[in-house]
Design a protein around this motif. Structure first.
Motif, PDB file in Angstrom:
ATOM      1  N   VAL A  79       0.843  -1.203   0.000  1.00  0.00           N
ATOM      2  CA  VAL A  79       0.000   0.000   0.000  1.00  0.00           C
ATOM      3  C   VAL A  79       0.875   1.248   0.000  1.00  0.00           C
ATOM      4  O   VAL A  79       0.635   2.195  -0.763  1.00  0.00           O
ATOM      5  CB  VAL A  79      -0.976   0.000   1.205  1.00  0.00           C
ATOM      6  CG1 VAL A  79      -1.610   1.360   1.401  1.00  0.00           C
ATOM      7  CG2 VAL A  79      -2.047  -1.066   1.020  1.00  0.00           C
ATOM      8  N   VAL A  80       1.906   1.261   0.838  1.00  0.00           N
ATOM      9  CA  VAL A  80       2.803   2.416   0.903  1.00  0.00           C
ATOM     10  C   VAL A  80       3.457   2.666  -0.455  1.00  0.00           C
ATOM     11  O   VAL A  80       3.643   3.804  -0.862  1.00  0.00           O
ATOM     12  CB  VAL A  80       3.883   2.212   1.996  1.00  0.00           C
ATOM     13  CG1 VAL A  80       4.977   3.257   1.895  1.00  0.00           C
ATOM     14  CG2 VAL A  80       3.241   2.240   3.372  1.00  0.00           C
ATOM     15  N   HIS A  81       3.762   1.598  -1.162  1.00  0.00           N
ATOM     16  CA  HIS A  81       4.424   1.727  -2.454  1.00  0.00           C
ATOM     17  C   HIS A  81       3.437   1.799  -3.614  1.00  0.00           C
ATOM     18  O   HIS A  81       3.843   1.741  -4.775  1.00  0.00           O
ATOM     19  CB  HIS A  81       5.432   0.590  -2.632  1.00  0.00           C
ATOM     20  CG  HIS A  81       6.587   0.733  -1.698  1.00  0.00           C
ATOM     21  ND1 HIS A  81       7.672   1.537  -1.966  1.00  0.00           N
ATOM     22  CD2 HIS A  81       6.808   0.225  -0.464  1.00  0.00           C
ATOM     23  CE1 HIS A  81       8.516   1.502  -0.954  1.00  0.00           C
ATOM     24  NE2 HIS A  81       8.012   0.706  -0.029  1.00  0.00           N
ATOM     25  N   GLY A  82       2.144   1.917  -3.308  1.00  0.00           N
ATOM     26  CA  GLY A  82       1.131   2.132  -4.333  1.00  0.00           C
ATOM     27  C   GLY A  82       0.763   0.921  -5.165  1.00  0.00           C
ATOM     28  O   GLY A  82       0.193   1.069  -6.241  1.00  0.00           O
ATOM     29  N   ASP A  83       1.049  -0.267  -4.695  1.00  0.00           N
ATOM     30  CA  ASP A  83       0.756  -1.493  -5.437  1.00  0.00           C
ATOM     31  C   ASP A  83      -0.457  -2.188  -4.804  1.00  0.00           C
ATOM     32  O   ASP A  83      -0.321  -3.091  -3.975  1.00  0.00           O
ATOM     33  CB  ASP A  83       1.981  -2.412  -5.427  1.00  0.00           C
ATOM     34  CG  ASP A  83       1.845  -3.584  -6.385  1.00  0.00           C
ATOM     35  OD1 ASP A  83       0.739  -3.799  -6.921  1.00  0.00           O
ATOM     36  OD2 ASP A  83       2.855  -4.290  -6.579  1.00  0.00           O
ATOM     37  N   LEU A  84      -1.651  -1.755  -5.206  1.00  0.00           N
ATOM     38  CA  LEU A  84      -2.874  -2.280  -4.605  1.00  0.00           C
ATOM     39  C   LEU A  84      -3.059  -3.766  -4.911  1.00  0.00           C
ATOM     40  O   LEU A  84      -3.535  -4.518  -4.061  1.00  0.00           O
ATOM     41  CB  LEU A  84      -4.090  -1.487  -5.081  1.00  0.00           C
ATOM     42  CG  LEU A  84      -5.419  -1.833  -4.438  1.00  0.00           C
ATOM     43  CD1 LEU A  84      -5.359  -1.635  -2.921  1.00  0.00           C
ATOM     44  CD2 LEU A  84      -6.537  -1.016  -5.026  1.00  0.00           C
ATOM     45  N   LEU A  88      -3.577  -6.552  -2.030  1.00  0.00           N
ATOM     46  CA  LEU A  88      -4.715  -7.477  -1.954  1.00  0.00           C
ATOM     47  C   LEU A  88      -4.246  -8.925  -1.967  1.00  0.00           C
ATOM     48  O   LEU A  88      -4.815  -9.779  -1.283  1.00  0.00           O
ATOM     49  CB  LEU A  88      -5.685  -7.221  -3.104  1.00  0.00           C
ATOM     50  CG  LEU A  88      -6.509  -5.943  -2.987  1.00  0.00           C
ATOM     51  CD1 LEU A  88      -7.182  -5.621  -4.316  1.00  0.00           C
ATOM     52  CD2 LEU A  88      -7.525  -6.053  -1.876  1.00  0.00           C
ATOM     53  N   GLY A  89      -3.195  -9.217  -2.724  1.00  0.00           N
ATOM     54  CA  GLY A  89      -2.668 -10.570  -2.771  1.00  0.00           C
ATOM     55  C   GLY A  89      -2.020 -11.002  -1.469  1.00  0.00           C
ATOM     56  O   GLY A  89      -2.062 -12.171  -1.099  1.00  0.00           O
ATOM     57  N   ALA A  90      -1.412 -10.053  -0.760  1.00  0.00           N
ATOM     58  CA  ALA A  90      -0.754 -10.389   0.502  1.00  0.00           C
ATOM     59  C   ALA A  90      -1.765 -10.615   1.619  1.00  0.00           C
ATOM     60  O   ALA A  90      -1.636 -11.552   2.404  1.00  0.00           O
ATOM     61  CB  ALA A  90       0.225  -9.279   0.892  1.00  0.00           C
ATOM     62  N   ASN A  91      -2.787  -9.750   1.711  1.00  0.00           N
ATOM     63  CA  ASN A  91      -3.821  -9.915   2.731  1.00  0.00           C
ATOM     64  C   ASN A  91      -4.992  -9.000   2.387  1.00  0.00           C
ATOM     65  O   ASN A  91      -5.003  -7.818   2.744  1.00  0.00           O
ATOM     66  CB  ASN A  91      -3.290  -9.604   4.131  1.00  0.00           C
ATOM     67  CG  ASN A  91      -4.269 -10.015   5.217  1.00  0.00           C
ATOM     68  OD1 ASN A  91      -5.474  -9.885   5.055  1.00  0.00           O
ATOM     69  ND2 ASN A  91      -3.754 -10.515   6.330  1.00  0.00           N
ATOM     70  N   ALA A  92      -5.978  -9.554   1.709  1.00  0.00           N
ATOM     71  CA  ALA A  92      -7.147  -8.777   1.277  1.00  0.00           C
ATOM     72  C   ALA A  92      -7.935  -8.233   2.474  1.00  0.00           C
ATOM     73  O   ALA A  92      -8.464  -7.123   2.425  1.00  0.00           O
ATOM     74  CB  ALA A  92      -8.044  -9.629   0.391  1.00  0.00           C
ATOM     75  N   LEU A  93      -7.993  -9.011   3.546  1.00  0.00           N
ATOM     76  CA  LEU A  93      -8.727  -8.558   4.732  1.00  0.00           C
ATOM     77  C   LEU A  93      -8.051  -7.339   5.364  1.00  0.00           C
ATOM     78  O   LEU A  93      -8.728  -6.425   5.834  1.00  0.00           O
ATOM     79  CB  LEU A  93      -8.843  -9.690   5.750  1.00  0.00           C
ATOM     80  CG  LEU A  93      -9.755  -9.453   6.944  1.00  0.00           C
ATOM     81  CD1 LEU A  93     -11.198  -9.255   6.497  1.00  0.00           C
ATOM     82  CD2 LEU A  93      -9.674 -10.611   7.912  1.00  0.00           C
ATOM     83  N   ALA A  94      -6.726  -7.313   5.345  1.00  0.00           N
ATOM     84  CA  ALA A  94      -6.008  -6.157   5.882  1.00  0.00           C
ATOM     85  C   ALA A  94      -6.309  -4.913   5.053  1.00  0.00           C
ATOM     86  O   ALA A  94      -6.520  -3.825   5.602  1.00  0.00           O
ATOM     87  CB  ALA A  94      -4.508  -6.429   5.914  1.00  0.00           C
ATOM     88  N   VAL A  95      -6.347  -5.054   3.732  1.00  0.00           N
ATOM     89  CA  VAL A  95      -6.665  -3.906   2.873  1.00  0.00           C
ATOM     90  C   VAL A  95      -8.065  -3.405   3.177  1.00  0.00           C
ATOM     91  O   VAL A  95      -8.296  -2.193   3.259  1.00  0.00           O
ATOM     92  CB  VAL A  95      -6.505  -4.275   1.385  1.00  0.00           C
ATOM     93  CG1 VAL A  95      -6.955  -3.134   0.490  1.00  0.00           C
ATOM     94  CG2 VAL A  95      -5.063  -4.654   1.072  1.00  0.00           C
ATOM     95  N   LEU A  96      -8.996  -4.309   3.393  1.00  0.00           N
ATOM     96  CA  LEU A  96     -10.351  -3.925   3.788  1.00  0.00           C
ATOM     97  C   LEU A  96     -10.311  -3.178   5.126  1.00  0.00           C
ATOM     98  O   LEU A  96     -11.007  -2.170   5.305  1.00  0.00           O
ATOM     99  CB  LEU A  96     -11.245  -5.164   3.886  1.00  0.00           C
ATOM    100  CG  LEU A  96     -12.698  -4.942   4.268  1.00  0.00           C
ATOM    101  CD1 LEU A  96     -13.421  -4.162   3.194  1.00  0.00           C
ATOM    102  CD2 LEU A  96     -13.382  -6.280   4.492  1.00  0.00           C
ATOM    103  N   GLY A  97      -9.472  -3.654   6.042  1.00  0.00           N
ATOM    104  CA  GLY A  97      -9.317  -2.971   7.338  1.00  0.00           C
ATOM    105  C   GLY A  97      -8.716  -1.582   7.187  1.00  0.00           C
ATOM    106  O   GLY A  97      -9.140  -0.645   7.862  1.00  0.00           O
TER     107      GLY A  97
END
Length: 152
Positions: A79-84, A88-97
């Motif tokens: 996320v910090v590096h702008g790669d959404l 999402l591939g690393a942890n979709a639930l975290a992105v939702l959080g």
């Protein structure tokens, strides 16, 4: 004519309204944002994809199972590096959080700016049960062969 009501020690007169300045009202949400941004900046500077920078998840290490947070640091780094997509591939639930935090923080900031109490509508117990069920379902599915797309 009516006589004034005598106040007893059990019923003191109401306290006068206290006006709080904008800087004081905005300090908690802005301080929280500063702390979150500092955490994201650290994770963005110290790559979790390189071994040895962060401790290994104990659940993964001892059982081989992914916990709901596994991949969360890699997700924050992406996320910090702008790669959404990578986030999402690393942890979709975290992105939702992260997104939910952003929405709740924005509401908090607006309410604080207007001088309203920080708490808006309170979640009911059923909402917490739904969140818990979603986290449990995410955890189970990401550990199944069919849910390997959710694994970090």
């Amino acid at each position: 004519m009516t006589e004034p009501v005598a106040r007893s020690p059990q019923h003191p007169p109401p306290a006068p309204a206290v006006r709080v300045g904008a800087a004081r009202r905005l300090a908690p949400p802005l301080g929280t944002l500063a702390a979150v941004l500092a955490g994201f900046a650290y994770v963005g500077a110290v790559d979790p994809n390189e071994a040895g920078h962060y401790p290994v998840c104990p659940l993964l290490r001892f059982t081989g199972l992914y916990c709901p947070a596994c991949g969360g640091l890699r997700s924050a780094y992406a996320v910090v590096h702008g790669d959404l997509g990578a986030a999402l591939g690393a942890n979709a639930l975290a992105v939702l959080g992260y997104a939910a935090f952003a929405v709740f923080w924005a509401v908090w900031l607006v309410r604080a700016g207007r001088g309203l109490p920080a708490a808006g509508p309170r979640p009911r117990p059923v909402h917490w049960w739904l969140v818990g069920g979603l986290v449990l379902l995410f955890t189970v599915v990401r550990n199944l062969p069919a849910g390997s797309a959710l694994a970090p």
